[in-house]
Motif scaffolding. Structure first.
Motif, PDB file in Angstrom:
ATOM      1  N   GLY A  67     -89.320 -84.980 -10.465  1.00  0.00           N
ATOM      2  CA  GLY A  67     -88.335 -84.677  -9.556  1.00  0.00           C
ATOM      3  C   GLY A  67     -88.828 -83.586  -8.356  1.00  0.00           C
ATOM      4  N   PHE A  68     -89.224 -82.571  -8.856  1.00  0.00           N
ATOM      5  CA  PHE A  68     -89.736 -81.497  -7.916  1.00  0.00           C
ATOM      6  C   PHE A  68     -90.964 -82.053  -7.002  1.00  0.00           C
ATOM      7  CE2 PHE A  68     -92.606 -78.185  -6.481  1.00  0.00           C
ATOM      8  CZ  PHE A  68     -91.605 -77.190  -6.052  1.00  0.00           C
ATOM      9  N   SER A  69     -91.953 -82.669  -7.551  1.00  0.00           N
ATOM     10  CA  SER A  69     -93.065 -83.101  -6.736  1.00  0.00           C
ATOM     11  C   SER A  69     -92.736 -84.444  -5.914  1.00  0.00           C
ATOM     12  CB  SER A  69     -94.277 -83.672  -7.635  1.00  0.00           C
ATOM     13  OG  SER A  69     -94.637 -82.311  -8.598  1.00  0.00           O
ATOM     14  N   VAL A 123    -102.159 -80.126 -18.485  1.00  0.00           N
ATOM     15  CA  VAL A 123    -102.795 -81.365 -17.800  1.00  0.00           C
ATOM     16  C   VAL A 123    -101.704 -82.488 -17.583  1.00  0.00           C
ATOM     17  CG1 VAL A 123    -104.633 -82.931 -17.956  1.00  0.00           C
ATOM     18  CG2 VAL A 123    -105.151 -80.627 -18.822  1.00  0.00           C
ATOM     19  N   VAL A 124    -101.081 -82.644 -18.471  1.00  0.00           N
ATOM     20  CA  VAL A 124    -100.387 -84.119 -18.420  1.00  0.00           C
ATOM     21  C   VAL A 124     -99.256 -83.853 -17.303  1.00  0.00           C
ATOM     22  CG1 VAL A 124     -98.419 -85.256 -19.850  1.00  0.00           C
ATOM     23  CG2 VAL A 124    -100.447 -84.495 -20.880  1.00  0.00           C
ATOM     24  N   LEU A 130     -89.248 -84.316 -20.979  1.00  0.00           N
ATOM     25  CA  LEU A 130     -88.311 -83.842 -20.185  1.00  0.00           C
ATOM     26  C   LEU A 130     -88.722 -82.912 -18.972  1.00  0.00           C
ATOM     27  CD1 LEU A 130     -85.501 -82.771 -22.662  1.00  0.00           C
ATOM     28  CD2 LEU A 130     -85.401 -84.602 -20.760  1.00  0.00           C
ATOM     29  N   ILE A 131     -89.995 -81.902 -19.339  1.00  0.00           N
ATOM     30  CA  ILE A 131     -90.709 -81.261 -18.407  1.00  0.00           C
ATOM     31  C   ILE A 131     -91.319 -81.833 -17.501  1.00  0.00           C
ATOM     32  CG2 ILE A 131     -92.543 -79.593 -18.240  1.00  0.00           C
ATOM     33  CD1 ILE A 131     -91.420 -78.070 -20.658  1.00  0.00           C
ATOM     34  N   CYS A 132     -91.958 -83.222 -17.864  1.00  0.00           N
ATOM     35  CA  CYS A 132     -92.496 -84.219 -17.046  1.00  0.00           C
ATOM     36  C   CYS A 132     -91.689 -84.869 -16.120  1.00  0.00           C
ATOM     37  CB  CYS A 132     -93.318 -85.252 -17.798  1.00  0.00           C
ATOM     38  SG  CYS A 132     -94.885 -84.573 -18.756  1.00  0.00           S
ATOM     39  N   THR A 151     -98.711 -84.730  -9.575  1.00  0.00           N
ATOM     40  CA  THR A 151     -99.475 -85.391  -8.629  1.00  0.00           C
ATOM     41  C   THR A 151     -99.265 -86.806  -8.141  1.00  0.00           C
ATOM     42  OG1 THR A 151    -101.485 -83.812  -9.240  1.00  0.00           O
ATOM     43  CG2 THR A 151    -102.111 -85.675  -7.686  1.00  0.00           C
ATOM     44  N   SER A 152     -98.893 -87.307  -9.429  1.00  0.00           N
ATOM     45  CA  SER A 152     -98.468 -88.907  -9.273  1.00  0.00           C
ATOM     46  C   SER A 152     -97.245 -89.054  -8.272  1.00  0.00           C
ATOM     47  CB  SER A 152     -98.598 -89.605 -10.384  1.00  0.00           C
ATOM     48  OG  SER A 152     -99.518 -89.540 -11.013  1.00  0.00           O
ATOM     49  N   ALA A 153     -96.237 -88.111  -8.591  1.00  0.00           N
ATOM     50  CA  ALA A 153     -95.001 -88.107  -7.949  1.00  0.00           C
ATOM     51  C   ALA A 153     -94.998 -87.858  -6.519  1.00  0.00           C
ATOM     52  CB  ALA A 153     -93.970 -87.340  -8.608  1.00  0.00           C
ATOM     53  N   THR A 154     -96.036 -86.596  -6.244  1.00  0.00           N
ATOM     54  CA  THR A 154     -96.226 -86.350  -4.782  1.00  0.00           C
ATOM     55  C   THR A 154     -96.817 -87.231  -3.888  1.00  0.00           C
ATOM     56  OG1 THR A 154     -96.417 -83.870  -5.734  1.00  0.00           O
ATOM     57  CG2 THR A 154     -97.335 -84.613  -3.166  1.00  0.00           C
ATOM     58  N   PHE A 155     -97.695 -88.175  -4.531  1.00  0.00           N
ATOM     59  CA  PHE A 155     -98.282 -89.380  -3.874  1.00  0.00           C
ATOM     60  C   PHE A 155     -97.306 -90.150  -3.500  1.00  0.00           C
ATOM     61  CE2 PHE A 155    -100.890 -93.292  -3.702  1.00  0.00           C
ATOM     62  CZ  PHE A 155    -101.672 -93.222  -2.802  1.00  0.00           C
ATOM     63  N   LEU A 156     -96.535 -90.666  -4.577  1.00  0.00           N
ATOM     64  CA  LEU A 156     -95.278 -91.464  -4.099  1.00  0.00           C
ATOM     65  C   LEU A 156     -94.555 -91.012  -2.879  1.00  0.00           C
ATOM     66  CD1 LEU A 156     -93.304 -93.992  -4.911  1.00  0.00           C
ATOM     67  CD2 LEU A 156     -92.339 -92.561  -6.389  1.00  0.00           C
ATOM     68  N   ALA A 157     -94.287 -89.697  -2.988  1.00  0.00           N
ATOM     69  CA  ALA A 157     -93.423 -89.315  -1.800  1.00  0.00           C
ATOM     70  C   ALA A 157     -94.182 -89.362  -0.431  1.00  0.00           C
ATOM     71  CB  ALA A 157     -93.415 -87.514  -2.061  1.00  0.00           C
TER      72      ALA A 157
END
Length: 506
Positions: A398-400, A326-327, A391-393, A333-339
């Motif tokens: 980075g991917f998102s 979930v984390v 680190l996984i987050c 999702t947050s990183a994709t929204f930034l993108a």
């Protein structure tokens, strides 16, 4: 030596219009296909970590879980039948994507979206009601058919509906919806695994019907894109009215003229799959293969499919593993929204590079920690376990921020209309081929490579970041029907591309 060009927004200045509620609502309905795709990705990893589900359908794996002390941390879930539950969706999607191409080209983007929605509905019903492994796999296969049709049509629909200078943001809405789907699946898995009686997995599999219903019903009310109306119906007047409606202005003649020109060119092409292999389309063909390939060998689907299993490998309990998924879903999702907010300002190439470096560094550190601190048996200490999660987050962010959304955006905007449906089919097919391969082989790779799995994927991230820097030109703010200029001006690709002043180099 120049490594690409950055087109200005001058090409889009000829087009009038603004973002209208009509185009926003239409795009929201279409992008729901991304929620279903993300949900199907995210739900499988959680479900296959649930003991009642494994006991019913995969008793061999369940037995290994109960004797975990005798088996390597990395090998508990190594089962080809178990991975076929995840990967069957993607091989079905691969086949369906080629069926979707002629439907999308001949009948329009909307019919493909409707077919995808119906397949999603039937597949989710079968999965939720499954009483044996055959029903379970048939449900996943039908979900794969939905993925093949929806992923072929939705990115094209979004790119064609969006105003040129906002195309990146609109298209990334699809990847944002994928992230929302993964997050929703992770939250649902965490909640239902606590249901007494052990039937919570049925809810997880069946709930894909909720967004599928919205997509299927909503698709009947979607307008067809002006590009598609001109391409398969030659209805210029209807296309003009659609353009006026989605752009919020009556002055759309410049854009309409470009669409008609592109359509006339596309109608001369009877076999787009034969056309796309010609020399003048070499840049688009290479990108349609390498971008989805690189997107999959980032290793992101290791996290998306098997996050709970991966977290159990480092010693977290079943419930904690689902919460950790979930984390990572929230972070992604947050990183994709930034993108979505910055892609049309910063540009594609800068985001690719920044995200690639971030993914590479985090993967190397994860692999190093697991190699030094986690053996075949036992668990990581609480501190190191938390560090791996962080680190996984960072990797997921980075991917998102980069390869997740841009892996869909760039291929959908670079093809001229005459090869657009064929190019998108190749993009989807290559992505699904390697999604299938990774989904089917990852648990075996984890068992044999152990912590080296992160160094394996990290090496690919380094290669693809260098590739983008040298070979992918910038596409920001350039109208989709004027995209050919980026290849003519690129230091490498200009030798392949048709130049009307020098003749056709096919």
């Amino acid at each position: 030596m120049a490594v690409g060009i950055v087109p200005t927004s001058e090409g889009s200045a000829d087009y009038n219009g603004r973002i209208t509620w009509f185009v926003v609502l239409s795009s929201i309905v279409a992008a729901t296909g991304g929620i279903i795709f993300g949900y199907d990705i995210g739900i499988s990893g959680g479900v296959i970590s649930m003991a009642p589900f494994l006991k019913k359908f995969f008793p061999e794996v369940f037995t290994k879980m109960t004797h975990v002390a005798e088996i390597s941390n990395y090998c508990v879930f190594d089962s080809q039948l178990l991975t076929s539950f995840t990967s069957s969706l993607y091989i079905a999607g691969l086949i369906a994507s080629f069926l979707a191409s002629p439907v999308t080209r001949t009948y329009g983007r909307r019919p493909s979206i409707i077919i995808g929605g119906v397949a999603f509905l039937i597949g989710s019903a079968l999965g939720g009601a499954a009483s044996n492994i055959y029903m379970l796999l048939l449900g996943r296969i039908l979900l794969g058919v939905g993925v093949g049709f929806a992923n072929q049509a939705v990115p094209l629909y979004l790119s064609e509906m969006a105003p040129a200078k906002y195309r990146g943001s609109f298209n990334i809405a699809f990847q944002l919806c994928v992230g929302i789907g993964v997050l929703f699946a992770s939250l649902l898995n965490y909640g239902v695994q606590k249901i007494k009686g052990g039937w919570g997995w049925r809810i997880s599999l069946a709930m894909a019907a909720a967004p599928a219903t919205f997509l299927t019903i909503g698709a009947f009310f979607l307008p067809e894109t002006a590009n598609s109306l001109i391409q398969h119906g030659n209805d210029h007047e209807k296309a003009k009215k659609i353009l006026q409606r989605v752009r919020g202005t009556t002055d759309v003649q410049a854009e309409l003229d470009d669409l008609i020109k592109a359509s006339d060119k596309s109608k001369a092409v009877k076999h787009p799959f034969k056309q796309i292999i010609k020399r003048k389309y070499r840049p688009q063909l290479v990108m349609s293969i390498l971008i989805p390939f690189f997107q999959q060998v980032t290793g992101i689907n290791v996290i998306a499919f098997y996050a709970p299993i991966l977290f159990q490998t480092i010693g977290l309990g079943a419930s904690a593993s689902l919460m950790s998924a979930v984390v990572t879903g929230v972070v992604g999702t947050s990183a994709t929204f930034l993108a979505l907010l910055i892609v049309d300002r910063v540009g594609r190439r800068a985001m690719f590079s920044f995200g690639g470096i971030q993914m590479f560094v985090s993967q190397m550190l994860i692999g190093l920690i697991m190699a030094v601190k986690l053996g075949d048996h036992g668990v990581l200490s609480k501190g190191y376990g938390l560090l791996v999660l962080v680190l996984i987050c960072i990797y997921v962010a980075g991917f998102s921020f980069s390869w997740g959304p841009l892996g869909w955006l760039v291929p959908s905007e670079i093809f001229p209309l005459e090869i657009r449906s064929a190019g998108q089919s190749i993009t989807v097919a290559v992505g699904l081929i390697f999604t299938f391969i990774i989904a089917q082989t990852f648990l075996a790779m984890l068992c044999h490579l152990k912590s080296g799995i992160f160094f394996f994927f990290g090496a690919w991230v380094a290669i693809m970041t260098v590739f983008v820097y040298f070979f992918l030109p910038e596409t920001r703010n350039l109208p989709i029907e004027n995209m050919e200029s980026i290849w003519r001006d690129h230091w490498f690709w200009k030798r392949f591309v048709f130049d009307e002043h020098k003749g056709d180099t096919t």
